[in-house]
Design a protein around this motif. Sequence first.
Motif, mmCIF file in Angstrom:
data_model
loop_
_atom_site.group_PDB
_atom_site.id
_atom_site.type_symbol
_atom_site.label_atom_id
_atom_site.label_comp_id
_atom_site.label_asym_id
_atom_site.label_seq_id
_atom_site.Cartn_x
_atom_site.Cartn_y
_atom_site.Cartn_z
ATOM 1 N N LYS A 87 -1.663 -5.415 11.770
ATOM 2 C CA LYS A 87 -2.278 -6.366 10.841
ATOM 3 C C LYS A 87 -2.993 -7.482 11.599
ATOM 4 O O LYS A 87 -4.099 -7.906 11.229
ATOM 5 N N GLU A 88 -2.361 -7.976 12.657
ATOM 6 C CA GLU A 88 -2.963 -9.060 13.432
ATOM 7 C C GLU A 88 -4.256 -8.602 14.097
ATOM 8 O O GLU A 88 -5.257 -9.322 14.118
ATOM 9 N N ILE A 89 -4.250 -7.378 14.609
ATOM 10 C CA ILE A 89 -5.460 -6.849 15.255
ATOM 11 C C ILE A 89 -6.560 -6.664 14.218
ATOM 12 O O ILE A 89 -7.731 -6.976 14.473
ATOM 13 N N TYR A 90 -6.192 -6.172 13.057
ATOM 14 C CA TYR A 90 -7.176 -5.957 11.987
ATOM 15 C C TYR A 90 -7.887 -7.261 11.634
ATOM 16 O O TYR A 90 -9.117 -7.316 11.547
ATOM 17 N N LEU A 91 -7.124 -8.325 11.447
ATOM 18 C CA LEU A 91 -7.711 -9.603 11.061
ATOM 19 C C LEU A 91 -8.592 -10.166 12.171
ATOM 20 O O LEU A 91 -9.661 -10.730 11.914
ATOM 21 N N LYS A 92 -8.184 -9.990 13.416
ATOM 22 C CA LYS A 92 -8.995 -10.476 14.536
ATOM 23 C C LYS A 92 -10.283 -9.683 14.671
ATOM 24 O O LYS A 92 -11.354 -10.235 14.893
ATOM 25 N N GLU A 93 -10.176 -8.382 14.549
ATOM 26 C CA GLU A 93 -11.339 -7.527 14.766
ATOM 27 C C GLU A 93 -12.340 -7.602 13.627
ATOM 28 O O GLU A 93 -13.537 -7.421 13.835
ATOM 29 N N ARG A 94 -11.862 -7.867 12.435
ATOM 30 C CA ARG A 94 -12.798 -7.997 11.318
ATOM 31 C C ARG A 94 -13.673 -9.227 11.507
ATOM 32 O O ARG A 94 -14.828 -9.249 11.118
ATOM 33 N N GLY A 95 -13.077 -10.283 12.094
ATOM 34 C CA GLY A 95 -13.847 -11.456 12.462
ATOM 35 C C GLY A 95 -14.533 -12.155 11.306
ATOM 36 O O GLY A 95 -15.628 -12.668 11.451
ATOM 37 N N LYS A 96 -13.924 -12.192 10.157
ATOM 38 C CA LYS A 96 -14.557 -12.831 9.006
ATOM 39 C C LYS A 96 -13.482 -13.483 8.139
ATOM 40 O O LYS A 96 -12.299 -13.196 8.267
ATOM 41 N N GLU A 97 -13.903 -14.356 7.245
ATOM 42 C CA GLU A 97 -12.963 -14.968 6.315
ATOM 43 C C GLU A 97 -12.632 -13.998 5.190
ATOM 44 O O GLU A 97 -13.488 -13.258 4.730
ATOM 45 N N HIS A 98 -11.380 -14.023 4.771
ATOM 46 C CA HIS A 98 -10.940 -13.181 3.662
ATOM 47 C C HIS A 98 -10.590 -14.063 2.474
ATOM 48 O O HIS A 98 -10.288 -15.241 2.613
ATOM 49 N N PHE A 99 -10.648 -13.461 1.313
ATOM 50 C CA PHE A 99 -10.242 -14.206 0.124
ATOM 51 C C PHE A 99 -8.741 -14.494 0.164
ATOM 52 O O PHE A 99 -8.250 -15.401 -0.450
ATOM 53 N N ARG A 100 -8.032 -13.707 0.883
ATOM 54 C CA ARG A 100 -6.579 -13.846 0.948
ATOM 55 C C ARG A 100 -6.111 -13.194 2.237
ATOM 56 O O ARG A 100 -6.854 -12.470 2.883
ATOM 57 N N ASN A 101 -4.883 -13.459 2.618
ATOM 58 C CA ASN A 101 -4.282 -12.730 3.718
ATOM 59 C C ASN A 101 -3.854 -11.356 3.233
ATOM 60 O O ASN A 101 -3.735 -11.121 2.036
ATOM 61 N N ILE A 102 -3.632 -10.470 4.174
ATOM 62 C CA ILE A 102 -3.122 -9.159 3.804
ATOM 63 C C ILE A 102 -1.733 -9.348 3.201
ATOM 64 O O ILE A 102 -0.890 -10.058 3.754
ATOM 65 N N LEU A 103 -1.527 -8.740 2.046
ATOM 66 C CA LEU A 103 -0.241 -8.903 1.377
ATOM 67 C C LEU A 103 0.883 -8.326 2.225
ATOM 68 O O LEU A 103 0.684 -7.387 3.002
ATOM 69 N N GLU A 104 2.068 -8.891 2.038
ATOM 70 C CA GLU A 104 3.209 -8.504 2.871
ATOM 71 C C GLU A 104 3.519 -7.017 2.770
ATOM 72 O O GLU A 104 3.886 -6.377 3.749
ATOM 73 N N ASP A 105 3.341 -6.450 1.548
ATOM 74 C CA ASP A 105 3.688 -5.046 1.361
ATOM 75 C C ASP A 105 2.514 -4.110 1.651
ATOM 76 O O ASP A 105 2.632 -2.899 1.499
ATOM 77 N N GLU A 106 1.385 -4.664 2.059
ATOM 78 C CA GLU A 106 0.246 -3.818 2.408
ATOM 79 C C GLU A 106 0.289 -3.468 3.884
ATOM 80 O O GLU A 106 0.832 -4.210 4.704
ATOM 81 N N ARG A 107 -0.312 -2.337 4.205
ATOM 82 C CA ARG A 107 -0.280 -1.859 5.583
ATOM 83 C C ARG A 107 -1.666 -1.441 6.033
ATOM 84 O O ARG A 107 -2.570 -1.239 5.222
ATOM 85 N N ILE A 108 -1.797 -1.316 7.351
ATOM 86 C CA ILE A 108 -3.054 -0.889 7.957
ATOM 87 C C ILE A 108 -2.880 0.534 8.479
ATOM 88 O O ILE A 108 -1.906 0.839 9.169
ATOM 89 N N CYS A 112 -7.583 4.941 10.834
ATOM 90 C CA CYS A 112 -8.903 4.389 10.478
ATOM 91 C C CYS A 112 -8.934 2.868 10.514
ATOM 92 O O CYS A 112 -9.991 2.266 10.374
ATOM 93 N N MET A 113 -7.782 2.230 10.680
ATOM 94 C CA MET A 113 -7.625 0.781 10.740
ATOM 95 C C MET A 113 -8.247 0.087 9.528
ATOM 96 O O MET A 113 -8.950 -0.900 9.647
ATOM 97 N N GLN A 114 -7.986 0.636 8.335
ATOM 98 C CA GLN A 114 -8.377 0.013 7.077
ATOM 99 C C GLN A 114 -7.117 -0.322 6.282
ATOM 100 O O GLN A 114 -6.073 0.290 6.483
ATOM 101 N N VAL A 147 1.642 3.731 10.059
ATOM 102 C CA VAL A 147 1.501 4.576 8.876
ATOM 103 C C VAL A 147 0.098 5.187 8.879
ATOM 104 O O VAL A 147 -0.805 4.723 9.574
ATOM 105 N N ILE A 148 -0.078 6.232 8.064
ATOM 106 C CA ILE A 148 -1.387 6.871 7.896
ATOM 107 C C ILE A 148 -1.703 6.882 6.406
ATOM 108 O O ILE A 148 -0.883 7.332 5.598
ATOM 109 N N CYS A 149 -2.864 6.358 6.043
ATOM 110 C CA CYS A 149 -3.237 6.354 4.627
ATOM 111 C C CYS A 149 -3.379 7.791 4.124
ATOM 112 O O CYS A 149 -3.605 8.720 4.909
ATOM 113 N N ASN A 150 -3.272 7.962 2.821
ATOM 114 C CA ASN A 150 -3.303 9.315 2.255
ATOM 115 C C ASN A 150 -4.613 10.036 2.518
ATOM 116 O O ASN A 150 -4.647 11.254 2.698
ATOM 117 N N ILE A 151 -5.727 9.272 2.535
ATOM 118 C CA ILE A 151 -7.018 9.905 2.803
ATOM 119 C C ILE A 151 -7.042 10.477 4.209
ATOM 120 O O ILE A 151 -7.419 11.638 4.436
#
Length: 727
Positions: A87-108, A112-114, A147-151
Amino acid sequence: MENFEKTCRLCLNIISDTSFKIIQGIIIEVLDVLLLKLSTNKNKSVICNGCSIKLFVAFNFKATCMDTEDCIFPYINSEMGAPIDLKEIYLKERGKEHFRNILEDERICRLCMQVVTCGFTWVREVDVDMFLKYTPEVNFNSTKEPVICNICFDLLNTHTSFLKNCLDVNEKITSMCEDKAAESPSCIKCEDVEIKSEGNDDDRTPLDKTGWNDFGFHGSNQIPTPNIDALGYNGVILDKFYTQQTCTPSRAALLTGNYPIRSGLQGIPLQAGENRYVPLNMTVLPERLQELGYRTHLVGKWHLGHAYEKVTPVGRGFDTHFGYWSGFIGYFDYTLGAQLADGVTTYFGYDLHYNLTAQYQFKGQYSTELFSNKSLEIIDNHDEKEPLFLMVSHLAAHTGRGTELGVPNITKTNETYDYIELEERRRYADIVNIMDDTVGQIVNKLAEKDMLQNSIILFFSDNGPMTTGSVPNHGSSWPFRGLKFTLFEGGVRGSAVLYSPLLEKRGYINRELIHISDWLPTLYHAAGGNVSELGDIDGINQWDVISKNLTTTRTEILLNIDEFENQSAILGYEGQYKLVNGTYQDGLYDQYYGDSGRGSENPSYDTQQIINSLANQAIQTISNQSPLTSDVILNMRSLLDVSWCRDANSTPNFVCSGFCLFDIYSDPCETTNVVNDTKYENILQNLQAKLSEFYEQLVPQTNKAVDPNSDPSKSNDTWWNWLGTEP
């Protein structure tokens, strides 16, 4: 014709035609990356087109996995050995402001790092052999609880199964050859083959209200668009390009760089004889380019007002305009009608002008060909020492006057498209194909004039089609939901390609969020302008995003607010979530429409026609342009196909009379409204708040009835500037 019969080296199926690829060059490199070390002999082997497509799709998915690995690697501390938080790498690499932080129960997703939105599988629960066969380079132990997303998991299963079958075939061949059964069909002997393909002399073409599924590069085999396809395959195909829901709002956004709510043009399209226009205090794109020394020309449709001379194209920054001021005209007679407020009286008038003068001498000529010829004249007569901005806005593939779908030769149309059941759809196909041909002619003319190497060629649709309705053009946005007038993907997700030798990266699919309002700052920047001088506008300069495939700073798009229809929508979270509030005319066009173009009755996709197209032949004259091959074409096309988003028979029927929330990443066909799912409560509230902010900024619509004083009978039955020079 020579009788071809060969055996595919990967699946052992017999190939009875020329639909195969020789295993050499880039195919060998792809096989190596996928760890497919094949047994070979002195003769060249071949693979069928089906395996070729699977091979390149598997390669691209693995490339995505390896990009993620490369992104993670700098953060790994080999001395500490502790797993890192993705999650920390995702936020750094995206390099942009988000409307919110990644929710606690959400995963990357580890591959595909999405952000995972469609369910996931723990890596620890996956058979380790799957990773060893497909992605042995990925170090899953480097990240915490991967984890690996279903797609990605589905793709991993699909590609691993394909590669396993290939390896099983290879083992079988090796075994049989060792048993000296070399003459068996399984022990492949391939002679050197020259694949002979004859180019098609195809004089057909189309663009206004053209559907997502009406271009060959999106997966349909029904309508050939070889020149537009060639622009995309050689340049950039914009996969997440959004427009407005109808003509006038889209053109207002394009030329002002602002959402239409800033100009009061967010509602229904402007009518002939209506006193409505882009506010004169808004500087538009051609005016900006004139300031930079550009010669500016418009051919075709304007649709942003004509009550005063000042509000026509030549009053708003175009040096010349050859075309029509209104929304649509007859393909041959250049006339249209407009109904007065009494609902009974209708004015009819001629609408083909050069600047402010009616051009009666062209009546009877086919509009698409006429507009193309005028565009070619402009290029021919242009002084190459001066910069040029040429905007060509075809009538095609809008309906003409009434419900006309005009073609030059209906007999030829019916013969050429006899595989299409509905005659109106056959007409539409010919309209689009003829327009495509004009695109090739323009690109070729730029090359002849030695102007192509310093040009930017942008092609896009302005909104979705009208498959059905009062003025149906029978276009198709399959498999998406909705049509023109709606804010579903079928109404606002546009088809767009951009080609330029000035691009630093070419021949790829750009999946960044882009809106039609972005073209003003993007083109202004590319023309040498200082974007900071444009002031506070909604559009964003996307040149580096497109040229270098960088991450965009755009995180949201206001798709529209129509306070008269009580319909609005916003796309947020980098384009992942769409909030729709209300619908057009009680859900009139809220369902699924249009042909898939993928049935067996349709011809196969002709890659050689694209390679032989005028556009591609012109592009190949550029010194540093990579050759366009069938493999490149088929690979990119397979990656653009979104037919996976719903089964052909799955057409969930509902109307968004209130709020609807869709996850566009996992559900681009908008089959599932998740507004009542508590998991998305924060997302819903954030998007509702954003939409409310835009409501507060809205300029009320300036819609007016057709002015009785605009009566064309007062001006030789011609639409005119009945209110004079300027407001």
